[in-house]
Design an enzyme around this catalytic site. Structure first.
Site, PDB file in Angstrom:
ATOM      1  N   ARG A  74       0.812  -0.853   0.096  1.00  0.00           N
ATOM      2  CA  ARG A  74      -0.146  -0.033  -0.014  1.00  0.00           C
ATOM      3  C   ARG A  74       1.182   1.562   0.053  1.00  0.00           C
ATOM      4  O   ARG A  74       1.874   1.056   0.819  1.00  0.00           O
ATOM      5  CB  ARG A  74      -1.288   0.176   1.275  1.00  0.00           C
ATOM      6  CG  ARG A  74      -1.709   1.500   1.738  1.00  0.00           C
ATOM      7  CD  ARG A  74      -2.979   1.307   2.335  1.00  0.00           C
ATOM      8  NE  ARG A  74      -3.375   1.913   2.555  1.00  0.00           N
ATOM      9  CZ  ARG A  74      -3.217   3.520   3.758  1.00  0.00           C
ATOM     10  NH1 ARG A  74      -3.209   3.054   4.987  1.00  0.00           N
ATOM     11  NH2 ARG A  74      -3.626   4.293   3.738  1.00  0.00           N
ATOM     12  N   HIS A 119      -2.703  10.802   1.018  1.00  0.00           N
ATOM     13  CA  HIS A 119      -2.328  10.158   1.965  1.00  0.00           C
ATOM     14  C   HIS A 119      -1.976  11.990   2.887  1.00  0.00           C
ATOM     15  O   HIS A 119      -0.411  12.159   2.853  1.00  0.00           O
ATOM     16  CB  HIS A 119      -1.514   9.271   2.392  1.00  0.00           C
ATOM     17  CG  HIS A 119      -0.931   8.560   3.423  1.00  0.00           C
ATOM     18  ND1 HIS A 119      -0.871   7.416   3.621  1.00  0.00           N
ATOM     19  CD2 HIS A 119      -0.366   9.826   4.882  1.00  0.00           C
ATOM     20  CE1 HIS A 119      -1.176   7.121   4.739  1.00  0.00           C
ATOM     21  NE2 HIS A 119      -0.566   8.090   5.639  1.00  0.00           N
ATOM     22  N   GLU A 164      -7.645   8.064   6.881  1.00  0.00           N
ATOM     23  CA  GLU A 164      -7.428   8.515   7.874  1.00  0.00           C
ATOM     24  C   GLU A 164      -8.206  10.501   7.482  1.00  0.00           C
ATOM     25  O   GLU A 164      -7.519  10.857   8.179  1.00  0.00           O
ATOM     26  CB  GLU A 164      -5.879   8.505   8.701  1.00  0.00           C
ATOM     27  CG  GLU A 164      -5.533   6.954   8.909  1.00  0.00           C
ATOM     28  CD  GLU A 164      -4.675   7.650  10.457  1.00  0.00           C
ATOM     29  OE1 GLU A 164      -4.103   8.485  10.690  1.00  0.00           O
ATOM     30  OE2 GLU A 164      -4.434   6.092  10.287  1.00  0.00           O
ATOM     31  N   ASN A 303      -6.783   1.251  10.058  1.00  0.00           N
ATOM     32  CA  ASN A 303      -5.608   1.739  10.595  1.00  0.00           C
ATOM     33  C   ASN A 303      -5.961   1.774  12.218  1.00  0.00           C
ATOM     34  O   ASN A 303      -6.825   2.378  12.464  1.00  0.00           O
ATOM     35  CB  ASN A 303      -5.256   2.720  10.238  1.00  0.00           C
ATOM     36  CG  ASN A 303      -4.982   2.968   8.715  1.00  0.00           C
ATOM     37  OD1 ASN A 303      -4.941   2.384   8.352  1.00  0.00           O
ATOM     38  ND2 ASN A 303      -4.704   4.598   8.002  1.00  0.00           N
ATOM     39  N   TYR A 305      -3.649   0.902  15.500  1.00  0.00           N
ATOM     40  CA  TYR A 305      -2.161   0.628  16.400  1.00  0.00           C
ATOM     41  C   TYR A 305      -3.092   0.650  17.718  1.00  0.00           C
ATOM     42  O   TYR A 305      -0.941  -0.291  18.732  1.00  0.00           O
ATOM     43  CB  TYR A 305      -1.485   2.089  16.204  1.00  0.00           C
ATOM     44  CG  TYR A 305      -0.711   2.519  14.859  1.00  0.00           C
ATOM     45  CD1 TYR A 305      -1.809   2.830  14.477  1.00  0.00           C
ATOM     46  CD2 TYR A 305       0.402   2.167  14.474  1.00  0.00           C
ATOM     47  CE1 TYR A 305      -1.165   3.532  13.045  1.00  0.00           C
ATOM     48  CE2 TYR A 305       0.520   2.412  13.169  1.00  0.00           C
ATOM     49  CZ  TYR A 305      -0.318   2.899  12.379  1.00  0.00           C
ATOM     50  OH  TYR A 305       0.453   3.465  10.918  1.00  0.00           O
ATOM     51  N   GLU A 372      -3.266  -0.510   7.740  1.00  0.00           N
ATOM     52  CA  GLU A 372      -1.852  -0.046   8.642  1.00  0.00           C
ATOM     53  C   GLU A 372      -1.909  -0.392  10.319  1.00  0.00           C
ATOM     54  O   GLU A 372      -3.078  -0.600  10.795  1.00  0.00           O
ATOM     55  CB  GLU A 372      -2.109   1.739   9.279  1.00  0.00           C
ATOM     56  CG  GLU A 372      -1.172   2.111   8.101  1.00  0.00           C
ATOM     57  CD  GLU A 372      -1.515   3.884   8.025  1.00  0.00           C
ATOM     58  OE1 GLU A 372      -1.459   4.163   9.390  1.00  0.00           O
ATOM     59  OE2 GLU A 372      -1.505   5.026   7.368  1.00  0.00           O
TER      60      GLU A 372
HETATM   61  C1  PNW Z   1      -0.958   6.561  10.964  1.00  0.00           C
HETATM   62  N1  PNW Z   1      -2.231   9.156  16.807  1.00  0.00           N
HETATM   63  O1  PNW Z   1      -0.778   8.203  11.468  1.00  0.00           O
HETATM   64  C2  PNW Z   1      -0.653   7.502   9.246  1.00  0.00           C
HETATM   65  O2  PNW Z   1      -1.760   7.172   8.579  1.00  0.00           O
HETATM   66  C3  PNW Z   1       0.987   7.029   8.930  1.00  0.00           C
HETATM   67  O3  PNW Z   1       0.949   8.064   8.253  1.00  0.00           O
HETATM   68  C4  PNW Z   1       1.592   7.421  10.424  1.00  0.00           C
HETATM   69  O4  PNW Z   1       2.867   7.261   9.898  1.00  0.00           O
HETATM   70  C5  PNW Z   1       1.310   6.464  10.955  1.00  0.00           C
HETATM   71  O5  PNW Z   1       0.102   6.483  11.837  1.00  0.00           O
HETATM   72  C6  PNW Z   1       1.951   6.531  12.321  1.00  0.00           C
HETATM   73  O6  PNW Z   1       2.248   7.635  13.257  1.00  0.00           O
HETATM   74  C7  PNW Z   1      -1.040   8.518  12.875  1.00  0.00           C
HETATM   75  O7  PNW Z   1      -1.823  10.202  17.242  1.00  0.00           O
HETATM   76  C8  PNW Z   1      -0.649   9.729  13.316  1.00  0.00           C
HETATM   77  O8  PNW Z   1      -2.618   8.643  16.837  1.00  0.00           O
HETATM   78  C9  PNW Z   1      -0.991  10.098  14.400  1.00  0.00           C
HETATM   79  C10 PNW Z   1      -1.907   9.096  15.726  1.00  0.00           C
HETATM   80  C11 PNW Z   1      -2.508   7.886  14.889  1.00  0.00           C
HETATM   81  C12 PNW Z   1      -2.064   7.568  13.232  1.00  0.00           C
END
Ligand code: PNW
Length: 466
Positions: A74, A119, A164, A303, A305, A372
């Protein structure tokens, strides 16, 4: 193991890896502009002028993925690389060729491209007319999408319109992301988000009307704050739900259900009225827009995390007006959660299972692609990253439970990120790559990390089984 046919891959984004910010006719984007006009916007006065130099090194990037056995990549298209002023009256052939070459290289190595059309790197020329605040942006975006569908559609079967939208929209009311319009707090975000949804709807319908013979799938990559309640109280449980609705749901709800989540509509209308406004800060869709937006997704791009705890009541520093005040939720982390180099990213593997379950329940069991998922370290041991292995291994184990035990229809997992890269406001201080990049060397030398070797074995084991 994962089901037969499950796809493992990796993800990146143009501004974070390409560099070549002014090469071969590329126009400037809002990220070029903000990092140049406010050099301290990102940590270490960093910018993406060179980044990982993937504009020149994409063949090496592809060969690294091939080595790991990854089957999907991607990446995003830099809008101003192919349309320097954002509009289709001026097409930069060299920019179009770069992505043609990248796609051909991927296909020659048996790697499926997934293209993110946007993006976060809006052409500066479009920001100059208001960017995502200008209602015309929806048609301008659809024109751009038309060009990329037409140019690459016979080769690309997976499309993400906007990455996002939630994070991108917050840049229209805070200084988290470009264009960092802090003065529009509580107002600009909703307007920008509204036009992003309109733009997505138009691009989706355009694909279905003109390019459905290509047989591709189109969606968005959703982001936000995924929460669990701080306590068992009803108030905290509702706060946790609001947190989902005001972030992930802000975009998923219109796309899957057909309008903004009721909790957003009610709270923002009420607060707007209390502020003495005659119109809500949250705009309304026309009936036609709802027809375009509702159902405009062929898979759920997730996405994911981490997770947060949600407590009823706005955080103490919430301004009026603001998203935080409207959402009336304070977020926090459990002290037992393992930290990472990114303050917002705690390691909580169960959160991924819980999240795919939530998507299944809320949106009627759609196909889900993890667009992601990844771990942040500080790069002090550039290729020695056992914490990333642990993160990926434990999150993938929970994802499997989501698939086998909860019946979630997850078809792919893309690690963020293939390469160490420009991590927005954190610059190069936070690393997400499976591959380390030596940013001090003009060659931007790449070295596979331990996690990259681990993923290779993991993917290979899976291949042997089937
Ligand atoms: C995503 N947060 O961004 C993006 O899609 C990517 O470009 C980025 O590099 C990646 O996650 C890692 O950060 C985020 O603050 C940026 O929760 C900030 C947050 C979450 C996702």
């Amino acid at each position: 193991m994962f089901p037969k046919g499950f796809i493992f891959g990796a993800a990146t984004a143009a501004y974070q890896i390409e560099g070549a910010w002014n090469v071969d006719g590329k126009g400037p984007s809002i990220w070029d502009n903000i990092t140049h006009t406010r050099p301290d916007f990102s940590k270490g006065n960093a910018n993406g002028d060179v980044a990982a130099d993937s504009y020149h090194k994409y063949k090496e990037d592809v060969s690294l993925m091939k080595y790991m056995g990854l089957k999907m990549y991607r990446f995003s298209i830099s809008w101003s690389r192919i349309l320097p002023n954002g509009r289709t009256n001026d097409i930069n052939q060299a920019g179009l060729d770069y992505y043609t070459n990248l796609i051909d290289e991927l296909l020659a190595n048996d790697i499926e491209p997934m293209v993110t059309i946007y993006h976060w790197d809006l052409p500066q020329a479009l920001q100059d007319i208001g960017g995502w605040l200008n209602p015309d942006i929806a048609d301008i975006f659809a024109d751009y999408a038309d060009l990329v569908f037409r140019t690459y559609g016979s080769k690309v079967k997976w499309w993400v319109t906007l990455n996002e939208a939630y994070m991108a929209a917050t840049g229209y009311g805070s200084d988290g992301f470009a264009p960092a319009l802090t003065n529009l707090h509580g107002v600009g975000e909703y307007l920008a988000g509204h036009n992003m949804l309109r733009a997505h709807g138009k691009a989706y319908r355009l694909y279905k009307a003109k390019y459905s013979h290509f047989g591709g799938k189109v969606s968005m990559a959703f982001a936000g704050w995924f929460c669990v309640p701080w306590s068992d109280s009803l108030a905290d449980r509702e706060a946790s739900e609001r947190c989902h609705e005001f972030t992930y749901g802000w975009f998923s709800h219109p796309i899957y259900i057909g309008d903004y989540p009721p909790s957003m509509r009610v709270a923002i209308n009420k607060n707007s009225q209390l502020e003495g406004r005659n119109t809500s800060r949250l705009p309304y869709f026309t009936a036609e827009e709802i027809r375009e937006i509702k159902g405009s997704s062929d898979f759920y791009g997730l996405n994911h995390y981490t997770i947060s705890l949600a407590k009823d009541g706005p955080s103490s520093n919430a301004l009026t007006p603001s998203l935080e005040y409207d959402m009336r939720t304070t977020m926090g982390a459990d002290p037992s959660w393992t930290p990472s180099a990114a303050s917002w990213l705690k390691v909580v593997p169960q959160s991924l299972r819980l999240h795919v379950q939530t998507v299944k329940t809320k949106y009627n069991n759609p196909e889900i692609v993890i667009t992601e998922n990844g771990y942040a370290d500080d790069g002090s041991r550039p290729t020695d990253d056992p914490e990333r292995i642990k993160y990926l291994e434990s999150y993938m184990a929970e994802l499997r439970r989501g698939i086998y035990e909860d019946g979630c229809n997850v078809t792919a997992h893309l690690t963020w990120s293939l390469l160490d890269n420009f991590e927005w406001r954190d610059g190069y201080t936070v690393k997400f790559g499976l591959v380390s990049v030596d940013f001090a060397s003009p060659n931007r030398t790449r070295s596979l990390k331990r996690s990259g070797y681990w993923l290779k074995d993991y993917v290979n084991m899976h291949k042997i089984l089937y």
